[in-house]
Scaffold this motif. Structure first.
Motif, PDB file in Angstrom:
ATOM      1  N   ALA A  69       4.615  16.015 -20.593  1.00 16.07           N
ATOM      2  CA  ALA A  69       3.683  15.535 -19.580  1.00 16.07           C
ATOM      3  C   ALA A  69       3.925  16.222 -18.238  1.00 16.07           C
ATOM      4  O   ALA A  69       5.045  16.617 -17.907  1.00 16.07           O
ATOM      5  CB  ALA A  69       3.829  14.028 -19.423  1.00 16.07           C
ATOM      6  N   TRP A  70       2.831  16.383 -17.508  1.00 17.40           N
ATOM      7  CA  TRP A  70       2.880  16.887 -16.133  1.00 17.40           C
ATOM      8  C   TRP A  70       2.121  15.874 -15.289  1.00 17.40           C
ATOM      9  O   TRP A  70       0.926  15.691 -15.454  1.00 17.40           O
ATOM     10  CB  TRP A  70       2.249  18.273 -16.035  1.00 17.40           C
ATOM     11  CG  TRP A  70       2.288  18.837 -14.647  1.00 17.40           C
ATOM     12  CD1 TRP A  70       1.300  18.795 -13.710  1.00 17.40           C
ATOM     13  CD2 TRP A  70       3.382  19.510 -14.034  1.00 17.40           C
ATOM     14  NE1 TRP A  70       1.706  19.396 -12.540  1.00 17.40           N
ATOM     15  CE2 TRP A  70       2.993  19.847 -12.715  1.00 17.40           C
ATOM     16  CE3 TRP A  70       4.669  19.858 -14.462  1.00 17.40           C
ATOM     17  CZ2 TRP A  70       3.835  20.520 -11.831  1.00 17.40           C
ATOM     18  CZ3 TRP A  70       5.497  20.524 -13.581  1.00 17.40           C
ATOM     19  CH2 TRP A  70       5.083  20.856 -12.291  1.00 17.40           C
ATOM     20  N   ASN A  71       2.835  15.184 -14.411  1.00 12.29           N
ATOM     21  CA  ASN A  71       2.268  14.034 -13.722  1.00 12.29           C
ATOM     22  C   ASN A  71       1.607  14.366 -12.395  1.00 12.29           C
ATOM     23  O   ASN A  71       1.284  13.464 -11.622  1.00 12.29           O
ATOM     24  CB  ASN A  71       3.366  12.983 -13.495  1.00 12.29           C
ATOM     25  CG  ASN A  71       3.944  12.467 -14.802  1.00 12.29           C
ATOM     26  OD1 ASN A  71       3.214  12.260 -15.768  1.00 12.29           O
ATOM     27  ND2 ASN A  71       5.255  12.274 -14.836  1.00 12.29           N
ATOM     28  N   GLN A  72       1.394  15.638 -12.115  1.00 11.04           N
ATOM     29  CA  GLN A  72       0.783  16.038 -10.848  1.00 11.04           C
ATOM     30  C   GLN A  72      -0.534  16.771 -11.097  1.00 11.04           C
ATOM     31  O   GLN A  72      -0.794  17.818 -10.540  1.00 11.04           O
ATOM     32  CB  GLN A  72       1.753  16.919 -10.066  1.00 11.04           C
ATOM     33  CG  GLN A  72       3.117  16.268  -9.825  1.00 11.04           C
ATOM     34  CD  GLN A  72       4.120  17.253  -9.252  1.00 11.04           C
ATOM     35  OE1 GLN A  72       3.820  17.987  -8.328  1.00 11.04           O
ATOM     36  NE2 GLN A  72       5.317  17.262  -9.812  1.00 11.04           N
ATOM     37  N   GLY A  73      -1.357  16.197 -11.961  1.00 17.18           N
ATOM     38  CA  GLY A  73      -2.646  16.817 -12.252  1.00 17.18           C
ATOM     39  C   GLY A  73      -2.558  17.783 -13.420  1.00 17.18           C
ATOM     40  O   GLY A  73      -1.828  17.558 -14.389  1.00 17.18           O
ATOM     41  N   TYR A  74      -3.265  18.885 -13.305  1.00 20.21           N
ATOM     42  CA  TYR A  74      -3.294  19.869 -14.375  1.00 20.21           C
ATOM     43  C   TYR A  74      -2.047  20.743 -14.314  1.00 20.21           C
ATOM     44  O   TYR A  74      -1.654  21.206 -13.237  1.00 20.21           O
ATOM     45  CB  TYR A  74      -4.555  20.718 -14.258  1.00 20.21           C
ATOM     46  CG  TYR A  74      -5.829  19.963 -14.537  1.00 20.21           C
ATOM     47  CD1 TYR A  74      -6.561  20.204 -15.690  1.00 20.21           C
ATOM     48  CD2 TYR A  74      -6.304  19.002 -13.642  1.00 20.21           C
ATOM     49  CE1 TYR A  74      -7.738  19.515 -15.958  1.00 20.21           C
ATOM     50  CE2 TYR A  74      -7.475  18.302 -13.895  1.00 20.21           C
ATOM     51  CZ  TYR A  74      -8.179  18.557 -15.059  1.00 20.21           C
ATOM     52  OH  TYR A  74      -9.330  17.862 -15.311  1.00 20.21           O
ATOM     53  N   PRO A  75      -1.401  21.000 -15.453  1.00 18.98           N
ATOM     54  CA  PRO A  75      -0.129  21.741 -15.437  1.00 18.98           C
ATOM     55  C   PRO A  75      -0.283  23.168 -14.916  1.00 18.98           C
ATOM     56  O   PRO A  75      -1.270  23.848 -15.226  1.00 18.98           O
ATOM     57  CB  PRO A  75       0.291  21.748 -16.909  1.00 18.98           C
ATOM     58  CG  PRO A  75      -0.462  20.624 -17.538  1.00 18.98           C
ATOM     59  CD  PRO A  75      -1.761  20.536 -16.802  1.00 18.98           C
ATOM     60  N   PRO A  76       0.700  23.643 -14.138  1.00 16.98           N
ATOM     61  CA  PRO A  76       0.687  25.036 -13.682  1.00 16.98           C
ATOM     62  C   PRO A  76       1.143  25.983 -14.781  1.00 16.98           C
ATOM     63  O   PRO A  76       1.706  25.557 -15.802  1.00 16.98           O
ATOM     64  CB  PRO A  76       1.676  25.023 -12.520  1.00 16.98           C
ATOM     65  CG  PRO A  76       2.655  23.959 -12.881  1.00 16.98           C
ATOM     66  CD  PRO A  76       1.851  22.902 -13.598  1.00 16.98           C
ATOM     67  N   ALA A  77       0.919  27.267 -14.558  1.00 20.68           N
ATOM     68  CA  ALA A  77       1.297  28.267 -15.550  1.00 20.68           C
ATOM     69  C   ALA A  77       2.780  28.216 -15.880  1.00 20.68           C
ATOM     70  O   ALA A  77       3.173  28.412 -17.035  1.00 20.68           O
ATOM     71  CB  ALA A  77       0.910  29.659 -15.048  1.00 20.68           C
ATOM     72  N   ALA A  78       3.611  27.945 -14.881  1.00 20.15           N
ATOM     73  CA  ALA A  78       5.059  27.901 -15.121  1.00 20.15           C
ATOM     74  C   ALA A  78       5.423  26.811 -16.129  1.00 20.15           C
ATOM     75  O   ALA A  78       6.354  26.978 -16.930  1.00 20.15           O
ATOM     76  CB  ALA A  78       5.796  27.670 -13.807  1.00 20.15           C
ATOM     77  N   HIS A  79       4.708  25.704 -16.096  1.00 20.66           N
ATOM     78  CA  HIS A  79       4.956  24.623 -17.060  1.00 20.66           C
ATOM     79  C   HIS A  79       4.598  25.081 -18.465  1.00 20.66           C
ATOM     80  O   HIS A  79       5.292  24.748 -19.437  1.00 20.66           O
ATOM     81  CB  HIS A  79       4.130  23.398 -16.662  1.00 20.66           C
ATOM     82  CG  HIS A  79       4.401  22.174 -17.481  1.00 20.66           C
ATOM     83  ND1 HIS A  79       5.595  21.484 -17.427  1.00 20.66           N
ATOM     84  CD2 HIS A  79       3.630  21.512 -18.400  1.00 20.66           C
ATOM     85  CE1 HIS A  79       5.555  20.449 -18.254  1.00 20.66           C
ATOM     86  NE2 HIS A  79       4.368  20.455 -18.860  1.00 20.66           N
ATOM     87  N   VAL A  80       3.525  25.853 -18.583  1.00 24.33           N
ATOM     88  CA  VAL A  80       3.125  26.376 -19.887  1.00 24.33           C
ATOM     89  C   VAL A  80       4.174  27.362 -20.403  1.00 24.33           C
ATOM     90  O   VAL A  80       4.525  27.343 -21.590  1.00 24.33           O
ATOM     91  CB  VAL A  80       1.747  27.059 -19.806  1.00 24.33           C
ATOM     92  CG1 VAL A  80       1.310  27.560 -21.177  1.00 24.33           C
ATOM     93  CG2 VAL A  80       0.705  26.100 -19.245  1.00 24.33           C
ATOM     94  N   VAL A  81       4.678  28.217 -19.535  1.00 25.52           N
ATOM     95  CA  VAL A  81       5.716  29.166 -19.940  1.00 25.52           C
ATOM     96  C   VAL A  81       6.947  28.422 -20.459  1.00 25.52           C
ATOM     97  O   VAL A  81       7.518  28.786 -21.503  1.00 25.52           O
ATOM     98  CB  VAL A  81       6.103  30.084 -18.761  1.00 25.52           C
ATOM     99  CG1 VAL A  81       7.345  30.914 -19.101  1.00 25.52           C
ATOM    100  CG2 VAL A  81       4.943  30.999 -18.405  1.00 25.52           C
ATOM    101  N   ASP A  82       7.360  27.383 -19.742  1.00 22.90           N
ATOM    102  CA  ASP A  82       8.521  26.600 -20.185  1.00 22.90           C
ATOM    103  C   ASP A  82       8.257  25.966 -21.550  1.00 22.90           C
ATOM    104  O   ASP A  82       9.138  25.930 -22.421  1.00 22.90           O
ATOM    105  CB  ASP A  82       8.836  25.509 -19.165  1.00 22.90           C
ATOM    106  CG  ASP A  82       9.397  26.058 -17.867  1.00 22.90           C
ATOM    107  OD1 ASP A  82       9.837  27.231 -17.848  1.00 22.90           O
ATOM    108  OD2 ASP A  82       9.387  25.321 -16.861  1.00 22.90           O
ATOM    109  N   TYR A  83       7.044  25.479 -21.738  1.00 23.17           N
ATOM    110  CA  TYR A  83       6.678  24.855 -23.010  1.00 23.17           C
ATOM    111  C   TYR A  83       6.699  25.868 -24.151  1.00 23.17           C
ATOM    112  O   TYR A  83       7.277  25.610 -25.217  1.00 23.17           O
ATOM    113  CB  TYR A  83       5.298  24.220 -22.869  1.00 23.17           C
ATOM    114  CG  TYR A  83       4.674  23.733 -24.158  1.00 23.17           C
ATOM    115  CD1 TYR A  83       5.283  22.736 -24.926  1.00 23.17           C
ATOM    116  CD2 TYR A  83       3.454  24.250 -24.596  1.00 23.17           C
ATOM    117  CE1 TYR A  83       4.696  22.278 -26.092  1.00 23.17           C
ATOM    118  CE2 TYR A  83       2.863  23.800 -25.770  1.00 23.17           C
ATOM    119  CZ  TYR A  83       3.491  22.809 -26.517  1.00 23.17           C
ATOM    120  OH  TYR A  83       2.905  22.366 -27.671  1.00 23.17           O
TER     121      TYR A  83
END
Length: 354
Positions: A69-83
């Motif tokens: 989950a990303w609780n600050q709206g739509y996830p940033p690209a960095a969150h996708v990279v980590d995933y």
């Protein structure tokens, strides 16, 4: 290099390749993923700083494991990279990197993959190289005369490098709208489009986006009339930064200019605007140069697939994640998963008949 024959070779290391890897791993076939990049994350690692998904994390997952989950709206690209990085490790996907496959050749009953470091042989190849690596820059009169800076979406990083400048942004899609919204507080922006931009309804969230894409997938699969999916409603997803910029009046697009001048852009009616930079948000083409030896492209530059992921003239080749050309919504995280499942099932069935 290996002389062992793979059941499947997957070319590319982004979301589509990992989705394919998940289903291939589950089917028990022997496969390897060849990634030209030095680190996981695919094209998401190379986007601009403020780039975000169009959907919440819960609607942007690969098969098997939901995106955290990303609780600050739509996830940033960095969150996708980590995933994507964690996903690759979680399922112990056999990824070789950096290995850039330069060419795929027919070699009897097999396909041979050539890289600078050697060659591999496979019974089936899944090409999942995407489009990010082949940006499209259209010809425009005067483009070579413009003395300012010109760059494509792939080269844009952050608005601060344009602080106080005059910037023209070209294009009517999501990237252009997001970059104009990003630039507006820092630079004087002019947004130019071939036709008036069409914003999707503000209440169209990630679930609705997926449901529309899924409906189109089923329509095409079942031979029913094509509703057009998202394209029937609009071109631009009103993610919060875009919505805010639009409501401030920062996204008022002007008609496309006719030519570039040494100092800016000019319209047919004689109007001119000086600018320091032009950002071409003009899209991409499929990165398919490694498949050139197979001789499969038609006059459009694409490989005929009949709307699905399998090359019609080479049944051992499957194309994954290039957009609607190879399956509705297949260039999205959740859409790539669905197409990857179908590809893995088809390949497994063919291997079982050998």
């Amino acid at each position: 290099m290996s002389t062992d024959v793979l059941d499947v070779a997957v070319i590319g290391g982004g979301q589509a390749a990992l989705a394919a890897g998940f289903y291939l791993r589950r089917s028990g076939v022997r496969f390897t993923v060849f990634d030209a990049q030095e680190e996981p994350g695919g094209a998401w690692r190379h986007g601009w700083a403020s780039l975000r998904l169009f959907s919440p994390a819960r609607h942007s997952s690969l098969p098997g494991w939901p995106m955290p989950a990303w609780n600050q709206g739509y996830p940033p690209a960095a969150h996708v990279v980590d995933y994507l990085t964690a996903y690759e490790k979680r399922y112990e996907l056999p990824v070789l990197r950096p290995v850039r496959i330069k060419a795929v050749h027919r070699d009897g009953d097999l396909l041979r993959l050539d890289a600078a470091t050697g060659s591999w042989w496979a019974r089936h190849v899944i090409s999942a190289t995407g489009t990010w690596w082949r940006p499209y820059l259209p010809y425009f009169p005067g483009r070579d005369e413009f003395q300012g800076r010109q760059l494509h979406t792939v080269q844009y990083r952050a608005p601060q490098e344009f602080q106080g400048q005059r910037v023209v942004v070209v294009g009517g899609g999501n990237s252009a709208a997001q970059i104009v919204a990003d630039l507006a507080p820092h630079a004087t922006t002019t947004w130019t489009t071939k036709r008036p931009p069409r914003f999707l309804p503000d209440d169209l969230d990630g679930r609705a986006l997926f449901e529309l894409a899924d409906r189109r997938y089923r329509e095409l699969r079942d031979g029913r009339p094509d509703s057009g999916g998202l394209g029937g409603l609009g071109d631009i997803v009103a993610v919060p930064p875009v919505r805010q910029a639009r409501d401030r009046g920062d996204l008022d697009a002007r008609p496309m200019f006719d030519r570039l001048t040494p100092t800016g852009v000019a319209w047919a009616d004689g109007r001119t605007d000086d600018c320091d930079a032009v950002i071409w948000c003009t899209g991409f083409r499929p990165a398919l140069s490694h498949l050139a030896p197979l001789g499969l492209r038609d006059g459009s530059g694409l490989i005929p697939t009949g709307g699905g992921p399998r090359a019609l003239a080479e049944p051992r080749l499957h194309l994954l994640g290039y957009g609607d050309w190879t399956g509705p919504a297949s260039a999205t995280l959740i859409g790539a998963a669905r197409t990857a499942r179908d590809v893995a099932r088809a390949i497994t069935a063919q291997l079982e008949t050998r």
